[in-house]
Design a protein around this motif. Structure first.
Motif, PDB file in Angstrom:
ATOM      1  N   VAL A 297       0.833  -1.211   0.000  1.00 35.80           N
ATOM      2  CA  VAL A 297       0.000   0.000   0.000  1.00 35.80           C
ATOM      3  C   VAL A 297       0.864   1.257   0.000  1.00 35.80           C
TER       4      VAL A 297
ATOM      5  N   ARG B 256       0.897   3.554  -3.489  1.00 34.15           N
ATOM      6  CA  ARG B 256       0.231   4.855  -3.371  1.00 34.15           C
ATOM      7  C   ARG B 256       1.166   6.018  -3.671  1.00 34.15           C
TER       8      ARG B 256
ATOM      9  N   THR C  58      -5.318   1.127  -7.922  1.00 36.57           N
ATOM     10  CA  THR C  58      -6.522   1.515  -7.182  1.00 36.57           C
ATOM     11  C   THR C  58      -6.753   0.639  -5.955  1.00 36.57           C
TER      12      THR C  58
ATOM     13  N   PHE D  48      -5.818   2.058  -2.598  1.00 30.67           N
ATOM     14  CA  PHE D  48      -6.742   3.031  -2.017  1.00 30.67           C
ATOM     15  C   PHE D  48      -8.009   2.342  -1.500  1.00 30.67           C
TER      16      PHE D  48
ATOM     17  N   GLU E 274      -7.159   0.939   1.950  1.00 33.19           N
ATOM     18  CA  GLU E 274      -7.175   1.920   3.031  1.00 33.19           C
ATOM     19  C   GLU E 274      -8.588   2.379   3.368  1.00 33.19           C
ATOM     20  N   ALA E 275      -9.442   2.507   2.334  1.00 27.59           N
ATOM     21  CA  ALA E 275     -10.835   2.869   2.596  1.00 27.59           C
ATOM     22  C   ALA E 275     -11.529   1.780   3.409  1.00 27.59           C
TER      23      ALA E 275
ATOM     24  N   VAL F 162     -13.107   6.758  -4.160  1.00 32.60           N
ATOM     25  CA  VAL F 162     -12.143   5.943  -4.904  1.00 32.60           C
ATOM     26  C   VAL F 162     -12.680   5.610  -6.288  1.00 32.60           C
TER      27      VAL F 162
END
Length: 222
Positions: A54, A58, A103, A106, A109-110, A156
């Motif tokens: 991650v 990112r 993607t 992200f 993390e969401a 996202v």
């Protein structure tokens, strides 16, 4: 006023953008969920891999990821992803792969933010009943985490829709590549920009509204 649109497959270009978004969203959701499971899992090696992935992905520009998918995987390693050598198909699938790899970080993390909203006592109670980590995550934590992370997931998804324009760098004939071609051939810069801006608004605005309504409908009451 819009005579310059004749001879261009505008709907086809935006349809390819929609396909890129849908396939990439599905793949990102699957891989991002697995990454989130790794990041909160009990195995140190998997936690380290999830965290490193991650943080690394990112901080890489999406263009670099897409170019790596094309130049690194296809032209260097000859990986075609079952495209049978058809350039358009190969580039499309490589673009989807690059968007998924990017993607999903992200999405992870969401989703991890949603996992953090689940009370720790629920997981402890499930473990006390004899459920293992995978069962706790699948049956107790993730259902609530998905409901809590609809808002971040919407952001996202909207970002992914706009990020599909980067696929043009490897020749995927989506909306931004057609826009570039039209700007080079037509003397209507403002109108062309307005048409494509309106097209992307038509894609992203309903997505945000629908995800907002969904978030309110499935919100977890604490």
């Amino acid at each position: 006023m819009f005579d310059f649109l004749e001879g261009y497959d505008l709907l086809g270009a935006f349809w390819l953008t929609v396909q890129l978004t849908v396939y990439s969203a599905i793949g990102s959701l699957v891989w991002g969920t697995l990454l989130a499971g790794m990041r909160v899992g009990p195995v140190p090696l998997m936690r380290a891999f999830g965290t490193a992935y991650v943080n690394f992905v990112r901080n890489i520009p999406l263009t670099v990821v897409i170019l790596f998918s094309s130049l690194g995987l296809n032209q260097t390693l000859r990986i075609e992803l079952w495209g049978d050598g058809v350039i358009d198909v190969v580039n499309f699938r490589l673009a989807v792969l690059g968007l998924i790899l990017y993607t999903s970080a992200f999405v992870c993390e969401a989703l991890r933010s949603g996992i953090n909203t689940v009370p720790l006592g629920q997981a402890e109670a499930a473990r006390a009943l004899g459920l293992n980590f995978g069962q706790v995550l699948r049956m107790i934590v993730l259902p609530q985490a998905f409901r809590s992370s609809v808002g971040p997931m919407a952001n996202v998804l909207i970002a992914l829709t706009k990020n599909t324009t980067v696929a043009a760098v490897i020749g995927v004939a989506e909306a931004s590549l057609l826009m570039k071609e039209m700007i080079e051939n037509e003397a209507q810069l403002v109108l062309i920009g307005a048409v494509f801006a309106f097209g992307f608004v038509c894609l992203t605005l309903p997505t945000g509204l629908l995800m907002g309504l969904l978030g309110k409908k499935v919100a977890v009451k604490r």
